[in-house]
Scaffold this motif. Structure first.
Motif, PDB file in Angstrom:
ATOM      1  N   GLY A 140      18.909  41.114  45.118  1.00  0.00           N
ATOM      2  CA  GLY A 140      18.325  40.600  46.348  1.00  0.00           C
ATOM      3  C   GLY A 140      19.172  39.504  46.940  1.00  0.00           C
ATOM      4  N   GLY A 141      18.773  39.026  48.087  1.00  0.00           N
ATOM      5  CA  GLY A 141      19.494  37.935  48.733  1.00  0.00           C
ATOM      6  C   GLY A 141      20.620  38.440  49.594  1.00  0.00           C
ATOM      7  N   GLY A 142      21.595  39.117  48.987  1.00  0.00           N
ATOM      8  CA  GLY A 142      22.665  39.751  49.723  1.00  0.00           C
ATOM      9  C   GLY A 142      23.696  38.809  50.316  1.00  0.00           C
ATOM     10  N   LYS A 143      23.617  37.526  50.072  1.00  0.00           N
ATOM     11  CA  LYS A 143      24.586  36.617  50.668  1.00  0.00           C
ATOM     12  C   LYS A 143      25.906  36.708  49.930  1.00  0.00           C
ATOM     13  CE  LYS A 143      21.343  33.328  52.638  1.00  0.00           C
ATOM     14  NZ  LYS A 143      20.933  31.912  52.719  1.00  0.00           N
ATOM     15  N   HIS A 144      26.967  36.925  50.690  1.00  0.00           N
ATOM     16  CA  HIS A 144      28.276  37.123  50.095  1.00  0.00           C
ATOM     17  C   HIS A 144      29.043  35.813  50.147  1.00  0.00           C
ATOM     18  CE1 HIS A 144      32.438  39.192  50.335  1.00  0.00           C
ATOM     19  NE2 HIS A 144      32.135  38.849  49.113  1.00  0.00           N
ATOM     20  N   LEU A 145      29.464  35.300  48.989  1.00  0.00           N
ATOM     21  CA  LEU A 145      30.018  33.957  48.915  1.00  0.00           C
ATOM     22  C   LEU A 145      31.531  33.921  48.779  1.00  0.00           C
ATOM     23  CD1 LEU A 145      27.350  32.292  46.625  1.00  0.00           C
ATOM     24  CD2 LEU A 145      27.447  32.394  49.106  1.00  0.00           C
ATOM     25  N   GLU A 146      32.245  34.901  49.305  1.00  0.00           N
ATOM     26  CA  GLU A 146      33.698  34.810  49.325  1.00  0.00           C
ATOM     27  C   GLU A 146      34.072  33.809  50.416  1.00  0.00           C
ATOM     28  OE1 GLU A 146      36.366  38.534  48.153  1.00  0.00           O
ATOM     29  OE2 GLU A 146      35.106  38.827  49.875  1.00  0.00           O
ATOM     30  N   ILE A 147      34.292  32.575  50.041  1.00  0.00           N
ATOM     31  CA  ILE A 147      34.466  31.520  51.026  1.00  0.00           C
ATOM     32  C   ILE A 147      35.820  31.614  51.719  1.00  0.00           C
ATOM     33  CG2 ILE A 147      34.427  29.040  51.404  1.00  0.00           C
ATOM     34  CD1 ILE A 147      31.773  30.257  50.527  1.00  0.00           C
ATOM     35  N   MET A 148      36.860  31.931  50.971  1.00  0.00           N
ATOM     36  CA  MET A 148      38.192  31.998  51.551  1.00  0.00           C
ATOM     37  C   MET A 148      38.795  33.386  51.361  1.00  0.00           C
ATOM     38  SD  MET A 148      38.781  29.079  52.805  1.00  0.00           S
ATOM     39  CE  MET A 148      38.053  27.457  52.686  1.00  0.00           C
ATOM     40  N   ALA A 149      39.678  33.741  52.257  1.00  0.00           N
ATOM     41  CA  ALA A 149      40.440  34.978  52.114  1.00  0.00           C
ATOM     42  C   ALA A 149      41.848  34.614  51.664  1.00  0.00           C
ATOM     43  CB  ALA A 149      40.486  35.729  53.440  1.00  0.00           C
ATOM     44  N   PRO A 150      42.533  35.501  50.921  1.00  0.00           N
ATOM     45  CA  PRO A 150      43.827  35.143  50.339  1.00  0.00           C
ATOM     46  C   PRO A 150      44.906  34.761  51.343  1.00  0.00           C
ATOM     47  CG  PRO A 150      42.953  37.101  49.283  1.00  0.00           C
ATOM     48  CD  PRO A 150      42.077  36.803  50.453  1.00  0.00           C
ATOM     49  N   LEU A 151      44.962  35.401  52.510  1.00  0.00           N
ATOM     50  CA  LEU A 151      46.100  35.223  53.389  1.00  0.00           C
ATOM     51  C   LEU A 151      45.955  34.007  54.307  1.00  0.00           C
ATOM     52  CD1 LEU A 151      46.844  38.933  54.294  1.00  0.00           C
ATOM     53  CD2 LEU A 151      47.975  37.498  52.618  1.00  0.00           C
ATOM     54  N   SER A 152      45.721  32.853  53.725  1.00  0.00           N
ATOM     55  CA  SER A 152      45.700  31.587  54.447  1.00  0.00           C
ATOM     56  C   SER A 152      44.714  31.591  55.598  1.00  0.00           C
ATOM     57  CB  SER A 152      47.101  31.277  55.006  1.00  0.00           C
ATOM     58  OG  SER A 152      48.049  31.351  54.002  1.00  0.00           O
TER      59      SER A 152
ATOM     60  N   THR B 291      38.451  54.859  52.637  1.00  0.00           N
ATOM     61  CA  THR B 291      38.247  54.633  51.207  1.00  0.00           C
ATOM     62  C   THR B 291      36.909  53.942  51.008  1.00  0.00           C
ATOM     63  OG1 THR B 291      40.629  54.376  50.841  1.00  0.00           O
ATOM     64  CG2 THR B 291      39.166  53.557  49.129  1.00  0.00           C
ATOM     65  N   THR B 292      36.116  54.465  50.103  1.00  0.00           N
ATOM     66  CA  THR B 292      34.807  53.897  49.817  1.00  0.00           C
ATOM     67  C   THR B 292      34.853  53.141  48.495  1.00  0.00           C
ATOM     68  OG1 THR B 292      33.642  55.642  51.011  1.00  0.00           O
ATOM     69  CG2 THR B 292      32.369  54.401  49.383  1.00  0.00           C
ATOM     70  N   PHE B 293      34.374  51.911  48.517  1.00  0.00           N
ATOM     71  CA  PHE B 293      34.314  51.089  47.317  1.00  0.00           C
ATOM     72  C   PHE B 293      32.850  50.818  46.976  1.00  0.00           C
ATOM     73  CE2 PHE B 293      38.319  49.944  49.373  1.00  0.00           C
ATOM     74  CZ  PHE B 293      39.225  50.084  48.324  1.00  0.00           C
ATOM     75  N   HIS B 294      32.501  50.998  45.708  1.00  0.00           N
ATOM     76  CA  HIS B 294      31.191  50.607  45.225  1.00  0.00           C
ATOM     77  C   HIS B 294      31.272  49.144  44.783  1.00  0.00           C
ATOM     78  CE1 HIS B 294      29.771  54.626  45.616  1.00  0.00           C
ATOM     79  NE2 HIS B 294      30.608  55.099  44.712  1.00  0.00           N
ATOM     80  N   ILE B 295      30.316  48.334  45.213  1.00  0.00           N
ATOM     81  CA  ILE B 295      30.362  46.891  45.009  1.00  0.00           C
ATOM     82  C   ILE B 295      29.428  46.479  43.882  1.00  0.00           C
ATOM     83  CG2 ILE B 295      30.132  44.648  46.120  1.00  0.00           C
ATOM     84  CD1 ILE B 295      32.257  46.465  47.375  1.00  0.00           C
ATOM     85  N   PHE B 296      29.917  45.611  43.004  1.00  0.00           N
ATOM     86  CA  PHE B 296      29.113  45.060  41.917  1.00  0.00           C
ATOM     87  C   PHE B 296      29.037  43.551  42.102  1.00  0.00           C
ATOM     88  CE2 PHE B 296      30.626  49.085  40.518  1.00  0.00           C
ATOM     89  CZ  PHE B 296      29.589  49.620  39.752  1.00  0.00           C
ATOM     90  N   LEU B 297      27.825  43.012  42.105  1.00  0.00           N
ATOM     91  CA  LEU B 297      27.596  41.604  42.367  1.00  0.00           C
ATOM     92  C   LEU B 297      27.018  40.904  41.149  1.00  0.00           C
ATOM     93  CD1 LEU B 297      25.797  41.919  45.845  1.00  0.00           C
ATOM     94  CD2 LEU B 297      28.249  41.779  45.404  1.00  0.00           C
ATOM     95  N   ASP B 298      27.202  39.576  41.116  1.00  0.00           N
ATOM     96  CA  ASP B 298      26.534  38.791  40.080  1.00  0.00           C
ATOM     97  C   ASP B 298      25.203  38.261  40.644  1.00  0.00           C
ATOM     98  OD1 ASP B 298      27.086  36.625  41.691  1.00  0.00           O
ATOM     99  OD2 ASP B 298      28.563  35.728  40.354  1.00  0.00           O
ATOM    100  N   PRO B 299      24.402  37.562  39.852  1.00  0.00           N
ATOM    101  CA  PRO B 299      23.101  37.107  40.360  1.00  0.00           C
ATOM    102  C   PRO B 299      23.179  36.206  41.585  1.00  0.00           C
ATOM    103  CG  PRO B 299      23.121  37.014  37.980  1.00  0.00           C
ATOM    104  CD  PRO B 299      24.537  37.301  38.409  1.00  0.00           C
ATOM    105  N   ALA B 300      24.332  35.569  41.835  1.00  0.00           N
ATOM    106  CA  ALA B 300      24.488  34.721  43.013  1.00  0.00           C
ATOM    107  C   ALA B 300      24.992  35.513  44.219  1.00  0.00           C
ATOM    108  CB  ALA B 300      25.450  33.577  42.707  1.00  0.00           C
ATOM    109  N   SER B 301      25.027  36.846  44.086  1.00  0.00           N
ATOM    110  CA  SER B 301      25.459  37.747  45.154  1.00  0.00           C
ATOM    111  C   SER B 301      26.945  37.643  45.459  1.00  0.00           C
ATOM    112  CB  SER B 301      24.643  37.525  46.431  1.00  0.00           C
ATOM    113  OG  SER B 301      23.307  37.883  46.229  1.00  0.00           O
ATOM    114  N   ARG B 302      27.741  37.229  44.487  1.00  0.00           N
ATOM    115  CA  ARG B 302      29.187  37.254  44.642  1.00  0.00           C
ATOM    116  C   ARG B 302      29.718  38.593  44.166  1.00  0.00           C
ATOM    117  NH1 ARG B 302      28.740  31.735  42.496  1.00  0.00           N
ATOM    118  NH2 ARG B 302      28.830  32.700  40.457  1.00  0.00           N
TER     119      ARG B 302
ATOM    120  N   GLN C 169      31.929  26.054  40.915  1.00  0.00           N
ATOM    121  CA  GLN C 169      31.362  25.704  42.216  1.00  0.00           C
ATOM    122  C   GLN C 169      31.108  26.946  43.078  1.00  0.00           C
ATOM    123  OE1 GLN C 169      34.211  24.351  41.067  1.00  0.00           O
ATOM    124  NE2 GLN C 169      33.769  22.185  40.728  1.00  0.00           N
ATOM    125  N   GLY C 170      31.556  28.124  42.598  1.00  0.00           N
ATOM    126  CA  GLY C 170      31.311  29.353  43.329  1.00  0.00           C
ATOM    127  C   GLY C 170      32.432  29.794  44.242  1.00  0.00           C
ATOM    128  N   PHE C 171      33.626  29.224  44.086  1.00  0.00           N
ATOM    129  CA  PHE C 171      34.746  29.597  44.927  1.00  0.00           C
ATOM    130  C   PHE C 171      35.671  30.562  44.192  1.00  0.00           C
ATOM    131  CE2 PHE C 171      33.186  25.712  46.733  1.00  0.00           C
ATOM    132  CZ  PHE C 171      33.358  25.872  48.101  1.00  0.00           C
TER     133      PHE C 171
END
Length: 252
Positions: free
Chosen positions: A12-24, A104-115, A135-137
């Motif tokens: 549940g929740g569904g919030k995605h916490l990828e705060i930064m992307a690799p390419l600056s 391309t289809t990717f199946h996503i696996f999340l942890d309890p914090a929706s990361r 800290q979740g980053f």
């Protein structure tokens, strides 16, 4: 065969916490953007700017990405990302398409914090695993074949504000191909970046960013990027300047 049983998938929740992307590039926004359009213009030697690409992004009220599409100067779609969620709002699938290639289809696996802790290519079973700090980053990624062989790795170092400070890409474990060093302003915008291309004999590209316009919510709406190629011979070559203009529509 890849086994993901040890991971706990968020329900549940569904919030995605990828705060930064690799390419600056910083992807997080202030407020609640709904639709974001970014037009990138290129200019060389003071000549008139030329439209190079347009990117349209759409987000739900919770900040989850729904669709990101990029078009070239002829308004032909070059890249797309479609994000899919289940009835409870949990991210389940990512569909990517680049150029004229098949999607391309990717199946996503999340942890309890929706990361996102892993995604798996539905066809090849190649997987990519994500690690995070306390800290979740995001700290790094590891890509493996279906047989478990590591083929690519990315590592992030962060400063005291949890901003990406140094990013290293390895196309083979232990073989560095590209690395970024990034500097940040107090407001959270990048003030400069240095890219080192190890597969080009040590040449460096130094990138500097300016944000001359910010909207009332605090998100930049104009970004100017200047680039200089530092060659191993000592010669410096100015590359085209890129100006990106944003239009942001917000959720109520």
């Amino acid at each position: 065969m890849l086994v993901l049983l040890p991971f706990t998938v968020a329900q549940g929740g569904g919030k995605h916490l990828e705060i930064m992307a690799p390419l600056s590039r910083q992807h997080d926004f202030f407020g609640k953007p709904h639709q974001v359009t970014e037009r990138c213009f290129e200019s060389t030697g003071g000549k008139e700017s030329k439209l190079m690409s347009t990117k349209h992004s759409e987000y739900d009220p919770e900040g989850n990405a729904l669709r990101i599409e990029t078009f070239n100067e002829a308004n032909k779609k070059t890249d797309s990302e479609i994000y899919k969620y289940d009835a409870e709002g949990t991210w389940t699938t990512l569909v990517e398409q680049s150029g004229g290639s098949a999607s391309t289809t990717f199946h996503i696996f999340l942890d309890p914090a929706s990361r996102r802790i892993a995604h798996v290519d539905a066809r090849t079973k190649q997987s990519e695993f994500y690690s995070y700090s306390v800290q979740g980053f995001e700290l790094g990624t590891t890509m493996k074949t279906a047989a478990g062989k590591v083929v690519e790795r990315t590592m992030f170092q962060r400063n005291s504000a949890n901003k990406e400070e140094h990013v290293v890409f390895e196309e083979m474990p232990g073989k560095m191909t590209t690395e970024f060093s990034i500097q940040w302003l107090e407001k959270g915008f990048e003030s400069g970046s240095t890219m080192i291309m190890h597969d080009e004999g040590g040449d460096r590209i130094v990138m500097s960013y300016e944000y001359p316009e910010v909207d009332v919510t605090g998100n930049w709406i104009v970004q100017v990027k200047t680039q200089v190629l530092h060659q191993t011979s000592g010669e410096r070559v100015s590359l085209p300047t890129e100006t990106t203009k944003r239009e942001i529509k917000y959720h109520p």
